[in-house]
Motif scaffolding. Sequence first.
Motif, PDB file in Angstrom:
ATOM      1  N   SER A 101       0.843  -1.193   0.000  1.00  0.00           N
ATOM      2  CA  SER A 101       0.000   0.000   0.000  1.00  0.00           C
ATOM      3  C   SER A 101       0.878   1.242   0.000  1.00  0.00           C
ATOM      4  N   ALA A 102       0.486   2.235  -0.785  1.00  0.00           N
ATOM      5  CA  ALA A 102       1.218   3.503  -0.816  1.00  0.00           C
ATOM      6  C   ALA A 102       0.708   4.479   0.231  1.00  0.00           C
ATOM      7  N   GLY A 103      -0.218   4.045   1.083  1.00  0.00           N
ATOM      8  CA  GLY A 103      -0.721   4.892   2.155  1.00  0.00           C
ATOM      9  C   GLY A 103      -1.909   5.741   1.724  1.00  0.00           C
ATOM     10  N   GLY A 104      -2.658   6.217   2.706  1.00  0.00           N
ATOM     11  CA  GLY A 104      -3.813   7.054   2.423  1.00  0.00           C
ATOM     12  C   GLY A 104      -3.428   8.445   1.960  1.00  0.00           C
ATOM     13  N   ARG A 105      -4.429   9.232   1.554  1.00  0.00           N
ATOM     14  CA  ARG A 105      -4.184  10.553   0.979  1.00  0.00           C
ATOM     15  C   ARG A 105      -3.433  11.468   1.948  1.00  0.00           C
ATOM     16  N   MET A 106      -3.787  11.462   3.222  1.00  0.00           N
ATOM     17  CA  MET A 106      -3.114  12.324   4.184  1.00  0.00           C
ATOM     18  C   MET A 106      -1.679  11.866   4.445  1.00  0.00           C
ATOM     19  N   SER A 107      -1.453  10.562   4.448  1.00  0.00           N
ATOM     20  CA  SER A 107      -0.090  10.056   4.620  1.00  0.00           C
ATOM     21  C   SER A 107       0.802  10.499   3.468  1.00  0.00           C
ATOM     22  N   ARG A 108       0.252  10.491   2.248  1.00  0.00           N
ATOM     23  CA  ARG A 108       1.054  10.883   1.091  1.00  0.00           C
ATOM     24  C   ARG A 108       1.321  12.382   1.082  1.00  0.00           C
ATOM     25  N   LYS A 109       0.418  13.162   1.649  1.00  0.00           N
ATOM     26  CA  LYS A 109       0.634  14.605   1.683  1.00  0.00           C
ATOM     27  C   LYS A 109       1.756  14.983   2.650  1.00  0.00           C
ATOM     28  N   ARG A 110       2.085  14.084   3.565  1.00  0.00           N
ATOM     29  CA  ARG A 110       3.134  14.383   4.536  1.00  0.00           C
ATOM     30  C   ARG A 110       4.518  13.975   4.048  1.00  0.00           C
ATOM     31  N   THR A 111       4.628  13.468   2.848  1.00  0.00           N
ATOM     32  CA  THR A 111       5.927  13.026   2.338  1.00  0.00           C
ATOM     33  C   THR A 111       6.140  13.537   0.927  1.00  0.00           C
ATOM     34  N   ILE A 112       7.411  13.703   0.562  1.00  0.00           N
ATOM     35  CA  ILE A 112       7.756  14.144  -0.796  1.00  0.00           C
ATOM     36  C   ILE A 112       8.199  12.958  -1.656  1.00  0.00           C
ATOM     37  N   HIS A 113       8.134  11.750  -1.102  1.00  0.00           N
ATOM     38  CA  HIS A 113       8.638  10.596  -1.825  1.00  0.00           C
ATOM     39  C   HIS A 113       7.720  10.211  -2.985  1.00  0.00           C
ATOM     40  N   ASP A 114       8.328   9.643  -4.023  1.00  0.00           N
ATOM     41  CA  ASP A 114       7.591   9.063  -5.144  1.00  0.00           C
ATOM     42  C   ASP A 114       7.143   7.671  -4.711  1.00  0.00           C
ATOM     43  N   MET A 115       5.891   7.545  -4.305  1.00  0.00           N
ATOM     44  CA  MET A 115       5.425   6.305  -3.707  1.00  0.00           C
ATOM     45  C   MET A 115       5.431   5.143  -4.690  1.00  0.00           C
ATOM     46  N   ARG A 116       5.182   5.414  -5.967  1.00  0.00           N
ATOM     47  CA  ARG A 116       5.208   4.353  -6.966  1.00  0.00           C
ATOM     48  C   ARG A 116       6.632   3.803  -7.103  1.00  0.00           C
ATOM     49  N   LYS A 117       7.618   4.678  -7.158  1.00  0.00           N
ATOM     50  CA  LYS A 117       9.009   4.243  -7.279  1.00  0.00           C
ATOM     51  C   LYS A 117       9.454   3.494  -6.032  1.00  0.00           C
ATOM     52  N   ILE A 118       9.056   3.985  -4.861  1.00  0.00           N
ATOM     53  CA  ILE A 118       9.422   3.294  -3.630  1.00  0.00           C
ATOM     54  C   ILE A 118       8.800   1.907  -3.592  1.00  0.00           C
ATOM     55  N   ALA A 119       7.535   1.811  -4.015  1.00  0.00           N
ATOM     56  CA  ALA A 119       6.873   0.503  -4.068  1.00  0.00           C
ATOM     57  C   ALA A 119       7.620  -0.439  -4.997  1.00  0.00           C
ATOM     58  N   LYS A 120       8.043   0.091  -6.159  1.00  0.00           N
ATOM     59  CA  LYS A 120       8.783  -0.736  -7.119  1.00  0.00           C
ATOM     60  C   LYS A 120      10.106  -1.209  -6.532  1.00  0.00           C
ATOM     61  N   ASP A 121      10.838  -0.299  -5.879  1.00  0.00           N
ATOM     62  CA  ASP A 121      12.138  -0.659  -5.300  1.00  0.00           C
ATOM     63  C   ASP A 121      11.992  -1.721  -4.221  1.00  0.00           C
ATOM     64  N   ARG A 122      11.000  -1.543  -3.344  1.00  0.00           N
ATOM     65  CA  ARG A 122      10.816  -2.522  -2.269  1.00  0.00           C
ATOM     66  C   ARG A 122      10.356  -3.872  -2.821  1.00  0.00           C
ATOM     67  N   LEU A 123       9.466  -3.857  -3.819  1.00  0.00           N
ATOM     68  CA  LEU A 123       9.004  -5.121  -4.403  1.00  0.00           C
ATOM     69  C   LEU A 123      10.122  -5.809  -5.177  1.00  0.00           C
ATOM     70  N   ALA A 124      10.979  -5.025  -5.829  1.00  0.00           N
ATOM     71  CA  ALA A 124      12.129  -5.618  -6.524  1.00  0.00           C
ATOM     72  C   ALA A 124      13.048  -6.298  -5.521  1.00  0.00           C
ATOM     73  N   GLU A 125      13.304  -5.646  -4.394  1.00  0.00           N
ATOM     74  CA  GLU A 125      14.119  -6.260  -3.348  1.00  0.00           C
ATOM     75  C   GLU A 125      13.460  -7.541  -2.830  1.00  0.00           C
ATOM     76  N   TYR A 126      12.152  -7.460  -2.638  1.00  0.00           N
ATOM     77  CA  TYR A 126      11.415  -8.609  -2.106  1.00  0.00           C
ATOM     78  C   TYR A 126      11.522  -9.812  -3.035  1.00  0.00           C
ATOM     79  N   TRP A 127      11.221  -9.606  -4.333  1.00  0.00           N
ATOM     80  CA  TRP A 127      11.246 -10.730  -5.264  1.00  0.00           C
ATOM     81  C   TRP A 127      12.657 -11.219  -5.537  1.00  0.00           C
ATOM     82  N   THR A 128      13.640 -10.320  -5.532  1.00  0.00           N
ATOM     83  CA  THR A 128      15.032 -10.736  -5.679  1.00  0.00           C
ATOM     84  C   THR A 128      15.413 -11.683  -4.553  1.00  0.00           C
TER      85      THR A 128
END
Length: 363
Positions: A101-128
């Motif tokens: 999950s990339a978090g709810g709308r308020m959680s995303r407003k509190r961060t400047i991170h690219d949530m899609r890219k972070i999700a991809k990086d973490r999932l790549a690590e997971y499957w690797t």
Amino acid sequence: MTATTLNWGDTRAQKKWSATLATQVNRNSYFNKKFVGKGENNIIEEKMDLASDAGDRVSFDLSVKLRQKPTFGDARVKGKEENLRFFSDEVVIDQMRHPVSAGGRMSRKRTIHDMRKIAKDRLAEYWTQYIDELYFIYLSGARGVNAEFIEDTAYTGFADNALQAPDASHILFAGSATAKANLVAADVMTTNLIEKTATRAKMMRASDPDATDMMPVDVEGEKHFVTVMSPYQAHTMRTASGSQWLDFQKAAAGAEGKKSPIFKGNMGMINNVVLHEHENVIRFNDYGAGTNLPAARALFLGRQAGVCAYGTPGGMRYMWKEEMEDYDNEPTVVAGVILGVKKTRYNGRDFGVIALDTYAVNV
């Protein structure tokens, strides 16, 4: 100029992230970088037969060498034809997925991170991590006690690809040990064990005509086996070998095929056996007469030691699906793969891997 933005859930974005996920997993995976490829001349042979065709299993055959004597002179050969013989094995595929999950709308407003890219990086690590663990588990024929693994110690395999313990001719114990129960603390990884295993691999059919030859990988005309051992085993062997270790490193550096993936990150080479270490080598804690000694199972690997089969449609290998949950408040993504992994085994015997069981303790 207005930049093109692909919103969460856009089908074009999902295709893009599926491709980048697959690339990242393959680039970072220990096995995929070094040992996996299409065709017979690989330690892990990749099968893509089901990526476009229906079905959940791939069968593959080993053609056995001809053994009949020739016919001499003008003696008739009619009726003396030798039948071609095959041993068969198969790998079954199944779907595996993992959501984030990339978090709810308020959680995303509190961060400047690219949530899609972070999700991809973490999932790549997971499957690797997960796929590499599968290779070690299946080639070893055991889950072991590695506490850092994703699957728990009760794991017995997936997709009807059951874990298969090494057969009697494809396991060696260090030192004077002949079985798990009589291993002692002195039975550690040594250069002699590597030499002994290389000899067994080369002479397997000579000592047992019904066995199948264990084949080395051909690298620019040179024949090589590979041994992957635990850092505990590697430490013991390096410190015991002393000045010999420089010779092992020189042998690897001077090999004709030193640019081959199987040489990348190697520790050295003994008798054309390329040496590697990895923390995922399967460990145990129940060896010895008291079933309380720590041990590790190094893998002596040859050609086609294992197979992997992909069945994800479209040749993408990994799938990526984005959805909005909770009335479009929470973006989620699931990434997965349709895959099968197993050790090759013909006629009830392992084909391309010998297990090397030694005492192995944290230094």
